[in-house]
Enzyme design. Structure first.
Site, PDB file in Angstrom:
ATOM      1  N   GLY A 119       0.811  -1.220   0.000  1.00  0.00           N
ATOM      2  CA  GLY A 119       0.000   0.000   0.000  1.00  0.00           C
ATOM      3  C   GLY A 119       0.838   1.260   0.000  1.00  0.00           C
ATOM      4  CB  CYS A 120       0.375   4.424   1.853  1.00  0.00           C
ATOM      5  SG  CYS A 120      -1.224   4.926   1.203  1.00  0.00           S
ATOM      6  CB  VAL A 121       4.513   1.517   3.789  1.00  0.00           C
ATOM      7  CG1 VAL A 121       4.402   0.023   3.533  1.00  0.00           C
ATOM      8  CG2 VAL A 121       5.815   1.827   4.516  1.00  0.00           C
TER       9      VAL A 121
END
Lengths: 349, 349
Positions: A137-139
């Protein structure tokens, strides 16, 4: 020593302001009992506009996961090659110099991954290592940077191309009527970035000195997908807002161990923009001067949360502000798990 | 120096023989004009039985990607932890010794990835690096081994847990009636493996000396998924059968560069079992004694093509045959891209 060179960030052609998005949601769900609360919360996101891969009218009627997957692949192929060519040129390298290609994207699924398309289209060497990352995801952008740094640490010719691609609008679920679904629909944006991590310091950029991964136990429910016939459905638990207090000491320790100084003494920050509250929490828990996170706030305002692309959009803004050689910075991103990836280093002009 | 320790391979509880599978397909598609050809081709796969996560009767009516994703997650959580605990114990390590967790799986999708579940359930350190790989298909197991070897090369305490999990039966599409869909439905099996790569040579196993990645240009159509409302639809182009002639010289060069000998002089092989023809091609193009690929043939016969788990199932069989210390081996797998990952090393008893 590895260097994150100047990234290239591309945005798809359609754009929507937050006012237009609120109007769109009101048209679709005007009789929803929590619409006025949703409206206030969306106004509080400090997202002013976002880019979309399709016009909002086309997105408001779900055309099915089959069709959306076709759109995802078409746009991913078209945008990723252009982004990558420029990024390789920014790093003063040729495609034949690349030894690993990482693609991060959590908003669609392809097999073979886009890594195969890039090797073909850019004519990367047949020995290029492929590392597609879909589930961070966002990481994932920061995770890609840290894994690229690991690979570069093995050999000073291990240059890595990182392409991050998020079409969050293709995960827009117009029939999801929970409050967090409305917020997500108005928070996430579409963007593509490409960036080369050079395995030496022979180009300007962010010299990475050390990296760290962090996992917060028992937090799998903070950020997650439900995988359905209609594709990926994003769900968020507001408990995630309290996670920065747990990760801040890890960031401080990494900073201290590497440069014997507190984060607040750093010259710059390349922070993921989970949202306004996450940035507020970072400022608060690391005791930072508020203006130090301005590039992240500008990215959020102009593009929304563009997931794994954010760190590269903030890095791009950092290049534009021309930091001094030797200035110390901290890069960090957060995502499902709950997971954080961080790196500290110095700028080389 | 890194060491692939004894893996732990688990199979789900349901089992189907190839005769039962042919009967199943004949019941579903008895009037299909190419059914008798399909039957002959399935009999030629040399797969005798496979394990399934659900009974074939339940799989024959597609319950939707939503439901299949729920089953995938439930079974993945249940089976992966048990496999991993034993693998860590096999490596004479404790969970607190693990520094990276890699999960490979192309037959379902979770976010957070199963890496998060494993850190929670096994109580791995909060600093564990997560590397979920979803898009490398059958080559993902060998790719995980090679990326783990890279990570282990940075620090002799960088021990890596690799969990590979494939529930191919949850990608069974009973309404796909192309010939290759019938063959796939009878070829792929379900299995879970866990294996630790130690960042030193303090346990018996396969000491990896050097690794190589290979990509065959313009071959994205050889092995691919169509991503639809009904989940992942596997498609295969028979041109893939001709790819071993292109990868064999790369395997020979890696072997020659590392041990100054031809592959045919090696003591053992840990080969992915794409299918009978791929193994025949390996024997042919590398001029191998046919019995050298017997463990791969046995794995194929008893479990089908278990995708990213195969190399670990063949490694498990290698442990059972107790090779001599110093014997030289080559590990290789193939998957979408068309991509190959290979590693050479020596056995340490």
């Amino acid at each position: 020593m590895s260097t994150l060179c100047q990234p290239n960030v591309l945005f798809p052609q359609y754009k929507i302001t937050q006012e237009q998005m609120i109007e769109h949601l009101e048209n679709l769900h005007g009789d929803h009992p929590r619409m006025s609360l949703a409206k206030r919360m969306i106004q509080n996101t400090e997202v002013n506009s976002r880019h979309l891969v399709l016009p909002i009218d086309e997105l408001s009627v779900h055309t099915g996961f089959t069709h959306r997957s076709i759109v995802y692949e078409r746009e991913a192929r078209a945008m990723s090659s252009a982004a990558a060519r420029q990024a390789i040129s920014n790093a003063n390298l040729k495609p034949s110099d690349i030894r690993m290609v990482i693609v991060t994207s959590c908003t669609g699924f392809m097999m073979p991954s886009l890594t195969a398309h890039l090797i073909n289209d850019l004519e990367l060497p047949a020995s290029t290592v492929q590392l597609p990352i879909a589930q961070l995801g966002c990481v994932a952008g920061a995770a890609a940077i840290n894994r690229a740094h690991d690979f570069a640490s093995l050999n000073n010719r291990n240059h890595v191309l990182i392409v991050s691609l998020e079409f969050s609008s293709l995960c827009y679920q117009p029939d999801d009527t929970k409050l967090h679904a409305f917020i997500s629909a108005a928070l996430f944006g579409d963007a593509v970035s490409a960036c080369v991590l050079r395995a030496n310091d022979e180009a300007p950029g962010f010299n990475i000195k050390s990296t760290k991964s962090f996992f917060l136990p028992k937090s799998e429910h903070f950020i997650r997908y439900d995988v359905k016939d209609t594709g990926f459905h994003f769900t968020l638990d507001k408990a995630v807002m309290n996670s920065i207090k747990d990760v801040a000491p890890v960031m401080e320790k990494l900073n201290q161990d590497t440069y014997s100084q507190q984060c607040a003494e750093n010259d710059f920050f390349i922070f993921h923009t989970g949202g306004r509250k996450i940035l507020d929490e970072l400022v608060n828990k690391l005791s930072l001067p508020a203006d130090k996170v301005a590039p992240s706030r500008h990215s959020l305002s102009e593009a929304g949360n563009i997931a794994s692309v954010v760190v590269f959009d903030v890095l791009r803004r950092r290049f534009e502000s021309k930091p001094k050689t030797g200035s110390v910075g901290l890069l960090a991103a957060f995502g499902p798990g709950f997971t954080a990836e961080m790196a500290v280093g110095q700028w080389a002009a």
